[in-house]
Scaffold this active site. Sequence first.
Site, mmCIF file in Angstrom:
data_model
loop_
_atom_site.group_PDB
_atom_site.id
_atom_site.type_symbol
_atom_site.label_atom_id
_atom_site.label_comp_id
_atom_site.label_asym_id
_atom_site.label_seq_id
_atom_site.Cartn_x
_atom_site.Cartn_y
_atom_site.Cartn_z
ATOM 1 N N SER A 72 25.878 27.236 31.082
ATOM 2 C CA SER A 72 27.207 27.368 30.963
ATOM 3 C C SER A 72 28.092 26.425 31.742
ATOM 4 O O SER A 72 29.141 25.769 31.064
ATOM 5 C CB SER A 72 28.053 28.574 30.966
ATOM 6 O OG SER A 72 27.755 29.344 31.798
ATOM 7 N N THR A 203 31.929 28.941 35.634
ATOM 8 C CA THR A 203 32.789 28.283 36.605
ATOM 9 C C THR A 203 31.891 28.135 37.909
ATOM 10 O O THR A 203 31.708 29.348 38.568
ATOM 11 C CB THR A 203 34.135 28.517 36.651
ATOM 12 O OG1 THR A 203 34.720 28.563 35.625
ATOM 13 C CG2 THR A 203 34.930 27.641 37.871
ATOM 14 N N THR A 221 33.699 23.367 35.315
ATOM 15 C CA THR A 221 33.193 24.286 34.235
ATOM 16 C C THR A 221 33.358 23.618 32.785
ATOM 17 O O THR A 221 33.861 22.647 32.603
ATOM 18 C CB THR A 221 34.378 25.485 34.283
ATOM 19 O OG1 THR A 221 34.141 26.344 33.479
ATOM 20 C CG2 THR A 221 35.943 24.941 34.017
ATOM 21 N N ARG A 231 42.511 22.807 25.017
ATOM 22 C CA ARG A 231 42.622 23.822 26.203
ATOM 23 C C ARG A 231 42.201 23.259 27.347
ATOM 24 O O ARG A 231 41.225 23.063 27.449
ATOM 25 C CB ARG A 231 42.075 25.080 25.833
ATOM 26 C CG ARG A 231 42.161 26.217 26.546
ATOM 27 C CD ARG A 231 41.174 26.559 27.384
ATOM 28 N NE ARG A 231 41.180 27.621 28.203
ATOM 29 C CZ ARG A 231 40.484 27.865 29.445
ATOM 30 N NH1 ARG A 231 39.480 27.299 29.751
ATOM 31 N NH2 ARG A 231 40.550 29.158 29.816
ATOM 32 N N THR A 254 37.290 31.979 39.589
ATOM 33 C CA THR A 254 36.675 32.285 38.389
ATOM 34 C C THR A 254 36.989 33.205 37.442
ATOM 35 O O THR A 254 37.482 34.300 38.002
ATOM 36 C CB THR A 254 35.209 32.213 38.812
ATOM 37 O OG1 THR A 254 34.280 32.261 37.456
ATOM 38 C CG2 THR A 254 34.906 33.553 39.535
ATOM 39 N N GLY A 255 36.757 33.183 36.297
ATOM 40 C CA GLY A 255 37.379 34.261 35.253
ATOM 41 C C GLY A 255 38.360 33.601 34.203
ATOM 42 O O GLY A 255 38.221 32.534 33.961
HETATM 43 C C1 SD4 Z 1 38.259 28.829 32.449
HETATM 44 N N1 SD4 Z 1 37.984 29.741 34.663
HETATM 45 O O1 SD4 Z 1 38.012 27.839 32.004
HETATM 46 C C2 SD4 Z 1 37.248 29.327 33.720
HETATM 47 C C3 SD4 Z 1 36.035 30.114 33.039
HETATM 48 C C4 SD4 Z 1 35.444 31.081 34.273
HETATM 49 O O2 SD4 Z 1 33.937 32.650 34.568
HETATM 50 O O3 SD4 Z 1 35.527 30.863 35.311
HETATM 51 N N2 SD4 Z 1 34.381 31.942 33.694
HETATM 52 O O4 SD4 Z 1 39.087 29.716 32.356
#
Ligand code: SD4
Length: 343
Positions: A72, A203, A221, A231, A254-255
């Site tokens: 990913s 990420t 990411t 986006r 991350t998230g």
């Molecule tokens: C995002 N923070 O683009 C990233 C995605 C991510 O684990 O970290 N996912 O929102």
Amino acid sequence: YFFCKTFVKMLLCFILMFLLPFGQATLPLVINTWPFEHATAAAWSALQAGGSVLDAVEKGCARCEADQCDGSVGFGGSPDERGETTLDAMIMNGNTMEVGAVGDLRRIKNAIGVARAVMERTDHTLLVGESASVFAENMGFTAEDLTTNKSISIFTQWLKDNCQPNYRKNVSPDPSQYCGPYKPGATLRQRRKRQIDIHAHDTIGMIVIGKDGQVAAGTSTNGANHKVPGRVGDSPIAGAGSYADSTAGGAAATGDGDVMMRFLPSYLAVELMKTGTDPSTACKTSISRIKIHYPGFFGAVICANTTGHYGAACNKVPGFSKFTFVVYNSQSNSPLLQSVDCF
Ligand code: SD4
């Protein structure tokens, strides 16, 4: 008496021998989100080869981009509503406070490399979209299709599922179908809210602290599956995705970036470390601030200070109770997987 004294000393030494490798802070230090060990090793190798902390962050994140960490990070992941993979990345120099970042980058695999070029070859901080890609091409980065069989199948399946779930709200699509074009107003029929997938760790966030306490941090990411085209998440936003300040330390997040970027969690953590807060508490406080408003958000933060101490914190939600990260320092002598219980 003498025997006892010696025995106690030996016992203490013995205990310390086992405890130190896991707890002692040493520099240099590489730490990154998720179990992306090859990226950690690549960053460490860059340092060992005499590279700077920025080189290490760039090499580490680039390794993840090339490997498509977890399928990913990098090309071929998180196709947007049009089926295209676009990338976000940033890099920050904690000595000079310079930042280079790209958002919604198209056609270029090495997003962290382009972010560094923004930092070192322009006076800007963030370039986005098609224009960022043209900039990259002019800087000599190869333009190529970021689509893979996997991204095509994710996208095709989503189309078959009537473009559900998705990130739209308060809209209605064409009455005959679910996939838009959307108009504002009514609520999309049967819309299922799309969440950042807790199982697809999108990420890499990395902090590198050099042997003299120089700090660099970065992220890379491909964002979020089925995102609305255009986006840009938290990852390329300084203070949100990551932050570095050589007077204190670094942090990376991350998230669910759409939520997390509203709170600048990396900036907050570094500011807290500047006032003497230990890295674990700094990370926890950043997560707590978001929790107040979004108790169910998915996210984690890693923190490290200039003495080589580090920590992490994550928000406990169903399916996410432990967060894994990787550390490399002279004590570990190899990428060491660590995990923290979410709260
Ligand atoms: C995002 N923070 O683009 C990233 C995605 C991510 O684990 O970290 N996912 O929102």
